[in-house]
Design a protein around this motif. Structure first.
Motif, short mmCIF file in Angstrom:
data_model
loop_
_atom_site.label_atom_id
_atom_site.label_comp_id
_atom_site.label_asym_id
_atom_site.label_seq_id
_atom_site.Cartn_x
_atom_site.Cartn_y
_atom_site.Cartn_z
N ALA A 27 0.81 -1.23 0.06
CA ALA A 27 0.03 0.00 0.09
C ALA A 27 0.68 1.28 -0.16
N PRO A 28 0.54 2.38 -0.86
CA PRO A 28 1.21 3.70 -0.72
C PRO A 28 1.10 4.25 0.65
N ASP A 29 2.39 4.64 0.87
CA ASP A 29 2.37 5.68 2.34
C ASP A 29 1.94 7.09 1.88
N THR A 30 0.64 7.13 1.54
CA THR A 30 0.13 8.43 1.27
C THR A 30 -1.40 8.68 1.67
N ILE A 31 -1.90 9.56 1.49
CA ILE A 31 -3.43 9.86 1.88
C ILE A 31 -4.13 10.03 0.60
N ILE A 32 -5.26 9.11 0.58
CA ILE A 32 -6.04 9.25 -0.78
C ILE A 32 -7.55 9.40 0.10
N ASN A 33 -8.59 10.10 -0.12
CA ASN A 33 -9.68 9.94 0.52
C ASN A 33 -10.85 9.95 -0.50
N LYS A 34 -11.58 8.93 -0.55
CA LYS A 34 -12.58 8.67 -1.40
C LYS A 34 -12.57 9.28 -2.73
N GLN A 35 -11.81 8.73 -3.63
CA GLN A 35 -11.88 9.12 -4.73
C GLN A 35 -11.04 8.05 -5.68
N PRO A 36 -11.24 7.90 -7.05
CA PRO A 36 -10.54 7.09 -7.88
C PRO A 36 -8.81 7.41 -7.88
N PHE A 37 -8.23 6.16 -8.17
CA PHE A 37 -6.68 6.23 -7.96
C PHE A 37 -6.27 5.00 -8.51
N THR A 38 -5.01 5.23 -9.06
CA THR A 38 -4.17 4.23 -9.60
C THR A 38 -2.86 4.13 -9.01
N LEU A 39 -2.46 2.80 -8.94
CA LEU A 39 -1.19 2.57 -8.41
C LEU A 39 -0.34 1.66 -9.59
N ASN A 40 1.03 2.00 -9.47
CA ASN A 40 1.91 1.53 -10.54
C ASN A 40 3.39 1.03 -9.84
N ASP A 41 3.20 -0.32 -9.80
CA ASP A 41 4.74 -0.98 -9.15
C ASP A 41 5.29 -2.09 -9.82
N GLN A 42 6.38 -2.30 -10.12
CA GLN A 42 6.72 -3.43 -10.45
C GLN A 42 6.06 -4.20 -11.98
N GLY A 43 5.65 -3.29 -12.50
CA GLY A 43 4.86 -3.63 -13.89
C GLY A 43 3.55 -4.06 -13.58
N ILE A 44 3.00 -3.76 -12.55
CA ILE A 44 1.66 -4.12 -12.10
C ILE A 44 0.75 -2.80 -12.11
N ILE A 46 -2.64 -1.27 -10.42
CA ILE A 46 -4.01 -1.30 -9.83
C ILE A 46 -4.84 -0.24 -9.81
N SER A 47 -6.03 -0.22 -10.31
CA SER A 47 -6.80 1.00 -10.55
C SER A 47 -8.08 0.69 -9.78
N VAL A 48 -8.54 1.63 -9.11
CA VAL A 48 -9.57 1.44 -8.02
C VAL A 48 -10.58 2.72 -8.50
N SER A 49 -11.93 2.29 -8.72
CA SER A 49 -12.81 3.12 -9.22
C SER A 49 -13.30 4.24 -7.90
N GLN A 50 -13.37 3.66 -6.65
CA GLN A 50 -13.60 4.61 -5.57
C GLN A 50 -13.11 4.13 -4.53
N GLY A 51 -11.98 4.96 -4.05
CA GLY A 51 -11.25 4.17 -2.72
C GLY A 51 -10.63 5.21 -2.09
N SER A 52 -9.87 4.85 -0.93
CA SER A 52 -8.97 5.62 -0.04
C SER A 52 -7.68 4.93 0.28
N ALA A 53 -6.72 5.82 0.82
CA ALA A 53 -5.49 5.09 1.30
C ALA A 53 -5.03 5.79 2.29
N TYR A 54 -4.38 5.28 3.45
CA TYR A 54 -4.17 5.88 4.89
C TYR A 54 -2.75 5.22 5.36
N PRO A 55 -1.70 6.15 5.58
CA PRO A 55 -0.63 5.33 6.12
C PRO A 55 -0.95 4.84 7.69
N ALA A 56 0.06 4.01 8.15
CA ALA A 56 -0.31 3.58 9.33
C ALA A 56 -0.22 4.69 10.59
N THR A 57 0.45 5.51 10.18
CA THR A 57 0.67 6.67 11.07
C THR A 57 -0.50 7.84 10.98
#
Length: 325
Positions: A27-44, A46-57
């Motif tokens: 998971a990315p160490d960033t804040i994403i709040n209730k919106q579409p987003f895309t992650l790119n890593d190691q040739g993979i 991941i596209s999320v139509s509506q989601g969030s992301a939160y660091p452990a901190t």
């Protein structure tokens, strides 16, 4: 010749990346709040139509683990540069979780009444396609995603969160809606205490209502209308309490008063689910002289504090409990 050499290098690079599987996407160490987003890593990808992301901190991260989420009724597509065999997601799912996929066979953990952790919590096998889309009926939080190209992942394994359920019989609120220290337009501060017949556990909700004098609304950290002062009192001793690190509840108006329904997750990793139907006793400045002195006395600044498991308000050299006494 140079073009051929470049192409061979690209192939070798791809083979090197996927020489050992699974390929693990964190998971990315960033804040994403209730919106579409895309992650790119190691040739993979991941596209999320509506989601969030939160660091452990992050203060409102209820799991203490960095994660990204695919929210309820949203889709997550995982793509690679070659056919994928299987997917394994380590993470957490909301109670009564369900999901479908457009390729392969999906398997996941789910419980009708409790949230569930899993390592993995969801897998998709026999995809045999460069991409797969997972459609989630309930929220899925991903600590990491493992992508397999030559074999299928192991079946989901996890644990169900312990849950305490109770019906509250009394509800009291402390009104800070007119105090500019805590409230602003569309963000009016209230503390609400819900207690069952046996007195404990008591749940104290620190919320911000959209309208003054109206507690109704959908409350969660994602809506930015709750704060860290929510906690559960487990007994009569001052030390018998646990802070809440996540919460999600709904308050609706009824002819009898309000209907409360929702949950908090406390630091003891227990989910406290509660319901309440009835009136809410609200201490308002014009009706309570002590409360008036507490919240509107001169130029002194009041501060909310948690001490020995209880909510207090401190103004000058005076300390009051959450009901203003």
């Amino acid at each position: 010749m140079k073009k051929l050499f470049f192409s061979l290098c690209c192939v070798l690079t791809a083979l090197t990346i996927w020489a050992e599987e699974p390929v693990t996407i964190l998971a990315p160490d960033t804040i994403i709040n209730k919106q579409p987003f895309t992650l790119n890593d190691q040739g993979i990808t991941i596209s999320v139509s509506q989601g969030s992301a939160y660091p452990a901190t992050y203060s409102y991260n209820n799991l203490g683990v960095t994660y990204f989420a695919c929210l309820a009724n949203a889709n997550m597509t995982i793509s690679a540069e070659q056919p994928i065999k299987g997917i394994a997601i380590n993470g957490w799912v909301r109670k009564n979780f369900s999901a479908t996929c457009n390729y392969g066979s999906i398997d996941f953990l789910s419980d009708d009444s409790e949230d569930t952790y899993g390592y993995p919590v969801l897998t998709v096998s026999d995809i045999n396609n460069p991409s797969v889309t997972i459609s989630c009926a309930n929220q899925l939080r991903c600590f990491s995603v493992e992508v397999y190209f030559s074999q299928n992942p192991d079946e989901p394994q996890g644990e169900i969160m312990d849950t305490v359920r109770f019906v509250a019989v009394t509800a009291q609120a402390l009104d800070y809606s007119e105090d500019s220290t805590y409230s602003s337009a569309g963000h009016y501060s209230y503390w609400v205490m819900l207690a069952p017949q046996q007195t404990y556990p008591q749940v104290w909700l620190s919320l911000y209502a959209a309208q003054r004098g109206d507690l109704s609304g959908q409350y969660s950290p994602y809506n930015y209308n709750v704060d860290e002062y929510t906690y559960v009192q487990l007994g009569s001793e001052t030390w018998e309490y646990e802070y809440a690190y996540d919460q999600d509840f709904t308050i609706t108006k009824t002819p009898q008063g309000y209907h409360f329904e929702g949950w908090i997750i406390a630091d003891n990793d227990i989910q406290y689910e509660f319901v309440y139907d009835g009136p809410v006793s609200i201490a308002e400045p014009e009706e309570d002289e002590t409360f008036l002195d507490l919240t509107r006395d001169g130029n002194e600044t009041a501060s909310k504090i948690l001490q020995d498991g209880r909510l207090y308000i401190r103004r000058g050299d005076k300390t009051y409990n959450a009901l203003g006494f």
